[in-house]
Design a protein around this motif. Structure first.
Motif, PDB file in Angstrom:
ATOM      1  N   ASN A  55      -8.942   4.318  -9.093  1.00  0.00           N
ATOM      2  CA  ASN A  55      -9.852   3.184  -9.295  1.00  0.00           C
ATOM      3  C   ASN A  55     -10.933   3.468 -10.328  1.00  0.00           C
ATOM      4  N   TYR A  56     -11.009   4.703 -10.806  1.00  0.00           N
ATOM      5  CA  TYR A  56     -12.003   5.064 -11.804  1.00  0.00           C
ATOM      6  C   TYR A  56     -11.446   4.828 -13.203  1.00  0.00           C
ATOM      7  N   ALA A  57     -12.334   4.574 -14.147  1.00  0.00           N
ATOM      8  CA  ALA A  57     -11.913   4.408 -15.548  1.00  0.00           C
ATOM      9  C   ALA A  57     -11.396   5.743 -16.065  1.00  0.00           C
ATOM     10  N   PHE A  58     -10.241   5.719 -16.718  1.00  0.00           N
ATOM     11  CA  PHE A  58      -9.622   6.941 -17.225  1.00  0.00           C
ATOM     12  C   PHE A  58     -10.252   7.388 -18.539  1.00  0.00           C
ATOM     13  N   GLY A  59     -10.461   6.467 -19.452  1.00  0.00           N
ATOM     14  CA  GLY A  59     -11.048   6.796 -20.750  1.00  0.00           C
ATOM     15  C   GLY A  59     -10.024   7.395 -21.689  1.00  0.00           C
ATOM     16  N   THR A  60     -10.519   8.082 -22.709  1.00  0.00           N
ATOM     17  CA  THR A  60      -9.663   8.743 -23.698  1.00  0.00           C
ATOM     18  C   THR A  60     -10.053  10.209 -23.760  1.00  0.00           C
ATOM     19  N   ILE A  61      -9.312  10.970 -24.538  1.00  0.00           N
ATOM     20  CA  ILE A  61      -9.610  12.390 -24.680  1.00  0.00           C
ATOM     21  C   ILE A  61     -10.974  12.600 -25.338  1.00  0.00           C
ATOM     22  N   ILE A  62     -11.369  11.695 -26.221  1.00  0.00           N
ATOM     23  CA  ILE A  62     -12.662  11.791 -26.894  1.00  0.00           C
ATOM     24  C   ILE A  62     -13.783  11.306 -25.979  1.00  0.00           C
ATOM     25  N   ARG A  63     -13.534  10.245 -25.267  1.00  0.00           N
ATOM     26  CA  ARG A  63     -14.539   9.633 -24.396  1.00  0.00           C
ATOM     27  C   ARG A  63     -13.980   9.537 -22.987  1.00  0.00           C
ATOM     28  N   MET A  64     -14.039  10.645 -22.277  1.00  0.00           N
ATOM     29  CA  MET A  64     -13.445  10.725 -20.950  1.00  0.00           C
ATOM     30  C   MET A  64     -14.206   9.868 -19.949  1.00  0.00           C
ATOM     31  N   GLY A  65     -13.468   9.153 -19.146  1.00  0.00           N
ATOM     32  CA  GLY A  65     -14.057   8.376 -18.065  1.00  0.00           C
ATOM     33  C   GLY A  65     -14.145   9.236 -16.809  1.00  0.00           C
ATOM     34  N   PRO A  66     -14.733   8.699 -15.735  1.00  0.00           N
ATOM     35  CA  PRO A  66     -14.888   9.479 -14.496  1.00  0.00           C
ATOM     36  C   PRO A  66     -13.563   9.803 -13.815  1.00  0.00           C
ATOM     37  N   GLY A  67     -12.485   9.127 -14.172  1.00  0.00           N
ATOM     38  CA  GLY A  67     -11.199   9.415 -13.561  1.00  0.00           C
ATOM     39  C   GLY A  67     -10.339  10.388 -14.339  1.00  0.00           C
ATOM     40  N   PHE A  68     -10.772  10.746 -15.538  1.00  0.00           N
ATOM     41  CA  PHE A  68      -9.960  11.583 -16.429  1.00  0.00           C
ATOM     42  C   PHE A  68      -9.628  12.942 -15.808  1.00  0.00           C
ATOM     43  N   VAL A  69     -10.651  13.706 -15.458  1.00  0.00           N
ATOM     44  CA  VAL A  69     -10.432  15.057 -14.947  1.00  0.00           C
ATOM     45  C   VAL A  69      -9.748  15.044 -13.576  1.00  0.00           C
ATOM     46  N   PRO A  70     -10.197  14.219 -12.616  1.00  0.00           N
ATOM     47  CA  PRO A  70      -9.501  14.252 -11.320  1.00  0.00           C
ATOM     48  C   PRO A  70      -8.030  13.850 -11.410  1.00  0.00           C
ATOM     49  N   ILE A  71      -7.717  12.897 -12.265  1.00  0.00           N
ATOM     50  CA  ILE A  71      -6.323  12.478 -12.384  1.00  0.00           C
ATOM     51  C   ILE A  71      -5.483  13.575 -13.032  1.00  0.00           C
ATOM     52  N   LEU A  72      -5.986  14.178 -14.100  1.00  0.00           N
ATOM     53  CA  LEU A  72      -5.225  15.247 -14.745  1.00  0.00           C
ATOM     54  C   LEU A  72      -5.084  16.472 -13.847  1.00  0.00           C
ATOM     55  N   LEU A  73      -6.150  16.862 -13.180  1.00  0.00           N
ATOM     56  CA  LEU A  73      -6.053  18.012 -12.280  1.00  0.00           C
ATOM     57  C   LEU A  73      -5.150  17.707 -11.091  1.00  0.00           C
ATOM     58  N   GLY A  74      -5.232  16.479 -10.568  1.00  0.00           N
ATOM     59  CA  GLY A  74      -4.345  16.084  -9.477  1.00  0.00           C
ATOM     60  C   GLY A  74      -2.890  16.120  -9.903  1.00  0.00           C
ATOM     61  N   ALA A  75      -2.621  15.660 -11.117  1.00  0.00           N
ATOM     62  CA  ALA A  75      -1.248  15.680 -11.627  1.00  0.00           C
ATOM     63  C   ALA A  75      -0.747  17.112 -11.789  1.00  0.00           C
ATOM     64  N   LEU A  76      -1.594  17.986 -12.350  1.00  0.00           N
ATOM     65  CA  LEU A  76      -1.199  19.387 -12.490  1.00  0.00           C
ATOM     66  C   LEU A  76      -0.950  20.029 -11.132  1.00  0.00           C
ATOM     67  N   LEU A  77      -1.821  19.757 -10.180  1.00  0.00           N
ATOM     68  CA  LEU A  77      -1.659  20.306  -8.837  1.00  0.00           C
ATOM     69  C   LEU A  77      -0.365  19.817  -8.196  1.00  0.00           C
ATOM     70  N   ALA A  78      -0.063  18.536  -8.366  1.00  0.00           N
ATOM     71  CA  ALA A  78       1.167  17.977  -7.811  1.00  0.00           C
ATOM     72  C   ALA A  78       2.393  18.610  -8.472  1.00  0.00           C
TER      73      ALA A  78
END
Length: 148
Positions: free
Chosen positions: A30-53
């Motif tokens: 539900n958080y904005a993902f953003g871009t690699i240049i302008r990361m949103g609050p969901g960027f890091v949790p989603i990427l880390l969650g994906a790596l963990l999965a």
């Protein structure tokens, strides 16, 4: 290729990590993902969650071919590492980042019996310096280095 059996502990642990990763993705969806240049609050949790999965699934997959092993539970590392984290949490607001991180590393290093005080000191100094440079100077997290 000869099949050696299934390591149920490895499979269960891998699937548990994958579930935690998927949970992190679900929470951050539900958080904005953003871009690699302008990361949103969901960027890091989603990427880390994906790596963990992904790594959890890989670990579970590899557990299919590993033989069953007996669980060797060591309480010393568990107690010292959890104890170090608890001490850090209790100290950070009162004495600041630097002393609480030194305490965290010094306590956690005692999880191994053969660690020397020189190794502990060098590890604590290095970890604290790197943490200070990254989190306080680099990112600008508003935590006092010393004192509250």
């Amino acid at each position: 290729m000869k099949r050696t059996g299934r390591n149920r502990q490895e499979i269960a642990a891998g699937l548990a990590w994958a579930a935690i990763g998927l949970g992190a993705i679900a929470i951050a969806a539900n958080y904005a993902f953003g871009t690699i240049i302008r990361m949103g609050p969901g960027f890091v949790p989603i990427l880390l969650g994906a790596l963990l999965a992904v790594f959890g699934v890989i670990a579970a997959w590899q557990g299919r071919r590993e033989p069953e092993v007996s669980l060797d539970l060591r309480w010393r590392p568990f107690a010292f590492i959890i104890g170090g984290i608890v001490v850090w949490v209790l100290l950070i607001d009162h004495v600041g980042f630097v002393p609480s991180t030194v305490a965290l590393v010094a306590i956690s290093a005692q999880a191994e019996r053969d660690v020397t005080w020189l190794e502990t000191f060098l590890l604590a100094a290095g970890m604290t310096l790197v943490g200070y440079l990254i989190f306080i100077r680099g990112i600008g997290i508003p935590i006092a280095a010393f004192g509250s």
